[in-house]
Write an enzyme that holds these catalytic residues in place. Structure first.
Site, PDB file in Angstrom:
ATOM      1  N   ARG A 194      42.270   9.464  13.042  1.00  0.00           N
ATOM      2  CA  ARG A 194      41.281   8.385  12.938  1.00  0.00           C
ATOM      3  C   ARG A 194      39.939   8.894  12.406  1.00  0.00           C
ATOM      4  O   ARG A 194      39.259   8.199  11.646  1.00  0.00           O
ATOM      5  CB  ARG A 194      41.097   7.727  14.309  1.00  0.00           C
ATOM      6  CG  ARG A 194      40.190   6.509  14.279  1.00  0.00           C
ATOM      7  CD  ARG A 194      40.343   5.688  15.543  1.00  0.00           C
ATOM      8  NE  ARG A 194      39.568   4.453  15.477  1.00  0.00           N
ATOM      9  CZ  ARG A 194      38.564   4.170  16.316  1.00  0.00           C
ATOM     10  NH1 ARG A 194      38.223   5.038  17.252  1.00  0.00           N
ATOM     11  NH2 ARG A 194      37.918   3.029  16.206  1.00  0.00           N
TER      12      ARG A 194
ATOM     13  N   HIS B 153      37.746   7.298   9.406  1.00  0.00           N
ATOM     14  CA  HIS B 153      36.347   6.878   9.541  1.00  0.00           C
ATOM     15  C   HIS B 153      35.421   7.701   8.669  1.00  0.00           C
ATOM     16  O   HIS B 153      34.336   7.256   8.315  1.00  0.00           O
ATOM     17  CB  HIS B 153      35.914   6.919  11.009  1.00  0.00           C
ATOM     18  CG  HIS B 153      36.406   5.748  11.801  1.00  0.00           C
ATOM     19  ND1 HIS B 153      35.745   5.229  12.881  1.00  0.00           N
ATOM     20  CD2 HIS B 153      37.518   4.970  11.650  1.00  0.00           C
ATOM     21  CE1 HIS B 153      36.413   4.188  13.377  1.00  0.00           C
ATOM     22  NE2 HIS B 153      37.504   4.021  12.648  1.00  0.00           N
TER      23      HIS B 153
ATOM     24  N   ASN C 293      32.290   3.507  16.115  1.00  0.00           N
ATOM     25  CA  ASN C 293      32.413   4.933  16.437  1.00  0.00           C
ATOM     26  C   ASN C 293      31.975   5.278  17.856  1.00  0.00           C
ATOM     27  O   ASN C 293      32.566   6.141  18.512  1.00  0.00           O
ATOM     28  CB  ASN C 293      31.575   5.765  15.451  1.00  0.00           C
ATOM     29  CG  ASN C 293      32.169   5.786  14.054  1.00  0.00           C
ATOM     30  OD1 ASN C 293      33.364   5.514  13.879  1.00  0.00           O
ATOM     31  ND2 ASN C 293      31.353   6.108  13.063  1.00  0.00           N
TER      32      ASN C 293
ATOM     33  N   HIS D  15      48.624   3.370  13.771  1.00  0.00           N
ATOM     34  CA  HIS D  15      48.567   2.860  15.145  1.00  0.00           C
ATOM     35  C   HIS D  15      49.911   3.004  15.850  1.00  0.00           C
ATOM     36  O   HIS D  15      50.211   2.265  16.782  1.00  0.00           O
ATOM     37  CB  HIS D  15      48.077   1.399  15.160  1.00  0.00           C
ATOM     38  CG  HIS D  15      46.657   1.243  14.718  1.00  0.00           C
ATOM     39  ND1 HIS D  15      46.089   0.037  14.388  1.00  0.00           N
ATOM     40  CD2 HIS D  15      45.666   2.162  14.557  1.00  0.00           C
ATOM     41  CE1 HIS D  15      44.821   0.208  14.034  1.00  0.00           C
ATOM     42  NE2 HIS D  15      44.542   1.494  14.116  1.00  0.00           N
TER      43      HIS D  15
HETATM   44  C1  HEM Z   1      43.325  -1.645   9.061  1.00  0.00           C
HETATM   45  C2  HEM Z   1      42.214  -1.713   9.753  1.00  0.00           C
HETATM   46  C3  HEM Z   1      42.022  -0.983  11.069  1.00  0.00           C
HETATM   47  C4  HEM Z   1      41.484  -1.504  12.186  1.00  0.00           C
HETATM   48  C5  HEM Z   1      40.933  -2.915  12.355  1.00  0.00           C
HETATM   49  C6  HEM Z   1      41.537  -0.476  13.200  1.00  0.00           C
HETATM   50  C7  HEM Z   1      41.050  -0.623  14.477  1.00  0.00           C
HETATM   51  C8  HEM Z   1      41.212   0.288  15.490  1.00  0.00           C
HETATM   52  C9  HEM Z   1      40.734   0.111  16.830  1.00  0.00           C
HETATM   53  C10 HEM Z   1      39.956  -1.088  17.340  1.00  0.00           C
HETATM   54  C11 HEM Z   1      41.106   1.197  17.553  1.00  0.00           C
HETATM   55  C12 HEM Z   1      40.817   1.458  19.021  1.00  0.00           C
HETATM   56  C13 HEM Z   1      39.459   2.150  19.149  1.00  0.00           C
HETATM   57  C14 HEM Z   1      38.935   2.176  20.550  1.00  0.00           C
HETATM   58  O1  HEM Z   1      39.376   1.391  21.386  1.00  0.00           O
HETATM   59  O2  HEM Z   1      38.042   3.008  20.862  1.00  0.00           O
HETATM   60  C15 HEM Z   1      41.831   2.070  16.668  1.00  0.00           C
HETATM   61  C16 HEM Z   1      42.390   3.261  17.022  1.00  0.00           C
HETATM   62  C17 HEM Z   1      43.038   4.089  16.142  1.00  0.00           C
HETATM   63  N1  HEM Z   1      43.110   3.939  14.783  1.00  0.00           N
HETATM   64 FE1  HEM Z   1      42.657   2.274  13.745  1.00  0.00          FE
HETATM   65  N2  HEM Z   1      42.108   0.635  12.680  1.00  0.00           N
HETATM   66  C18 HEM Z   1      42.424   0.380  11.372  1.00  0.00           C
HETATM   67  C19 HEM Z   1      42.968   1.274  10.481  1.00  0.00           C
HETATM   68  C20 HEM Z   1      43.304   2.569  10.777  1.00  0.00           C
HETATM   69  C21 HEM Z   1      43.671   3.562   9.808  1.00  0.00           C
HETATM   70  C22 HEM Z   1      43.700   3.341   8.293  1.00  0.00           C
HETATM   71  C23 HEM Z   1      43.954   4.697  10.505  1.00  0.00           C
HETATM   72  C24 HEM Z   1      44.371   6.034   9.980  1.00  0.00           C
HETATM   73  C25 HEM Z   1      45.023   6.248   8.877  1.00  0.00           C
HETATM   74  C26 HEM Z   1      43.771   4.401  11.907  1.00  0.00           C
HETATM   75  C27 HEM Z   1      44.037   5.269  12.945  1.00  0.00           C
HETATM   76  C28 HEM Z   1      43.796   4.992  14.272  1.00  0.00           C
HETATM   77  C29 HEM Z   1      44.250   5.841  15.359  1.00  0.00           C
HETATM   78  C30 HEM Z   1      45.129   7.064  15.206  1.00  0.00           C
HETATM   79  C31 HEM Z   1      43.754   5.295  16.538  1.00  0.00           C
HETATM   80  C32 HEM Z   1      43.881   5.867  17.951  1.00  0.00           C
HETATM   81  C33 HEM Z   1      42.740   6.858  18.156  1.00  0.00           C
HETATM   82  C34 HEM Z   1      42.680   7.547  19.500  1.00  0.00           C
HETATM   83  O3  HEM Z   1      43.541   7.362  20.352  1.00  0.00           O
HETATM   84  O4  HEM Z   1      41.721   8.332  19.686  1.00  0.00           O
HETATM   85  N3  HEM Z   1      43.349   3.117  12.030  1.00  0.00           N
HETATM   86  N4  HEM Z   1      41.866   1.496  15.409  1.00  0.00           N
END
Ligand code: HEM
Ligand SMILES: *[C@@H]1O[C@H](CO)[C@@H](O)[C@H](O)[C@H]1NC(C)=O
Ligand SMILES: *[C@@H]1O[C@H](CO)[C@@H](O)[C@H](O)[C@H]1NC(C)=O
Ligand SMILES: *[C@@H]1O[C@H](CO)[C@@H](O)[C@H](O)[C@H]1NC(C)=O
Ligand SMILES: *[C@@H]1O[C@H](CO)[C@@H](O)[C@H](O)[C@H]1NC(C)=O
Length: 326
Positions: free
Chosen positions: A63, A67, A95, A193
């Site tokens: 992630r 970002h 973030n 995800h």
């Molecule tokens: C398409 C639009 C996207 C949205 C709206 C989105 C939104 C989110 C949100 C809301 C979270 C939870 C954050 C939290 O609760 O603190 C999350 C977690 C995450 N996102 Fe996304 N995301 C998107 C795209 C991506 C992309 C492109 C990647 C990587 C290629 C990604 C990888 C991740 C990962 C791996 C997590 C888990 C992180 C952790 O456990 O520390 N996301 N995302």
């Protein structure tokens, strides 16, 4: 004389075939082969060892790369701390209290400064760490083009504009397109995800009062709904509780994310929306059936993401400390 002129077409062909693609993309698969031969080993060992302590860190590192790349390009701007003269991105809404993995990046950087000082950019470290994180979570492996340089600026406002789970797919797609990606990349990269966690406030609107209806999101699987309502009771102090993005194979990078979407077990509204759109739903179905297809497409899309707005050549700098401009 005649011999020389006959060689010309071949010399020309050589440039055309071998050098043009390199000059155009400005990143190179073997960029550090001579200057930092142990690079991959150092990154892999550190990611492995961080995962041995905290499995979630793999998702967090992937992630972080996302970002970084979506905010003024893959230039490690996400790593910069606030100073008197620079506002970093760490306090931007998407973030703050959310992105993690900075200590792992610092450790990799310090090992690399010992092995090959002032050589490897923090932007390349983020890119490689993301690849290792996916690979060590049983996901695909891909070759990473390298040679990114580190930026000297950050943008809190662009970070505030990162895709949000509360906006419709059209808006998220528009943001991807503005970065040179496509709608397909939204479906493919959302597959990230398949591991990691989300805080309750990022999906709570689906649980109790969906769109002001006083009811839960009707598309949400009922047994998942019950579990989520336990994790995230309807009160503000549950906002930062965590739920797995993929409740089935939480720590594995696989195609279960798409299988979940097909059975309405997607966590974020922006995830489940991929099934409600004709273009992306056919990708979701295909990835849910063929993990290899997902792996192949993910490798292509993430490499594309890793090329967004990169600094190369003499641009930017090689930071000595990833948290601060030299
Ligand atoms: C398409 C639009 C996207 C949205 C709206 C989105 C939104 C989110 C949100 C809301 C979270 C939870 C954050 C939290 O609760 O603190 C999350 C977690 C995450 N996102 Fe996304 N995301 C998107 C795209 C991506 C992309 C492109 C990647 C990587 C290629 C990604 C990888 C991740 C990962 C791996 C997590 C888990 C992180 C952790 O456990 O520390 N996301 N995302
Ligand atoms: C282990 O992981 C926890 C978070 O789960 C973190 O706070 C701690 O610093 C990590 N320890 C090491 C040695 O990396
Ligand atoms: C989606 O984008 C439109 C047009 O830019 C904007 O008016 C709208 O507020 C956005 N919706 C959300 C939920 O962000
Ligand atoms: C999307 O698919 C549905 C049913 O499968 C169909 O009724 C609708 O016309 C399609 N919409 C578009 C824009 O193709
Ligand atoms: C999904 O797979 C079907 C059958 O192989 C194919 O016809 C279709 O084009 C694929 N959809 C997408 C969006 O790739």
């Amino acid at each position: 004389m005649e011999g020389v002129s006959k060689k010309h077409p071949f010399v020309f062909m050589f440039y055309l075939v071998f050098l043009t693609p390199l000059v155009c993309s400005q990143l190179y698969y073997n960029f550090y082969d001579l200057t930092c031969p142990n690079l991959t080993r150092i990154v892999r060992y550190n990611v492995w060892s961080a995962m041995a302590n905290d499995t979630r860190i793999a998702a967090s590192l992937l992630r972080l790369h996302f970002h970084d790349c979506f905010v003024i390009g893959c230039d490690a701007s996400v790593l910069l701390d606030d100073t008197n003269t620079l506002t970093g991105e760490k306090n931007a809404l998407p973030n703050k209290n959310s992105i993690r993995g900075f200590d792992v990046i610092d450790k990799i950087k310090s090992d690399l400064e010992n092995a090959c000082p002032s050589t490897v950019s923090c932007a390349d470290i983020l890119t490689l760490a993301a690849r290792e994180a996916v690979y060590l979570s049983k996901g695909p492996f891909w070759a990473v083009p390298l040679g990114r340089r580190d930026g000297t600026t950050a943008s809190e406002s662009e970070a505030n504009n990162l895709p949000s789970p509360f906006e419709p797919l059209e808006n998220i797609t528009a943001k991807f397109i503005s970065k040179g990606l496509e709608k397909k990349d939204v479906a493919v990269l959302s597959g990230a995800h398949t591991f990691g966690f989300a805080q309750c406030f990022t999906f709570k609107t689906r649980l109790f009062d969906f769109g002001g209806s006083g009811k839960s999101d009707p598309t949400l699987d009922t047994s998942l709904l019950q579990n989520l309502q336990k994790t995230c009771p309807n009160q503000a102090d549950s906002d930062t509780n965590l739920a797995p993005l993929d409740p089935v194979t939480t720590n594995t990078f696989d195609n279960t994310y798409y299988k979940n979407l097909v059975t309405n077990v997607g966590l974020l509204q922006s995830d489940q929306a991929l099934l409600g759109d004709n273009t992306t739903s056919s990708l979701v179905t295909n990835y849910s059936k063929w993990p290899i297809l997902f792996f192949r497409d993910f490798a292509v899309s993430i490499e594309k993401m890793g090329r967004i707005g990169v600094l190369t050549g003499q641009q930017g700098q090689i930071r000595r400390n990833c948290r601060a401009v030299n």
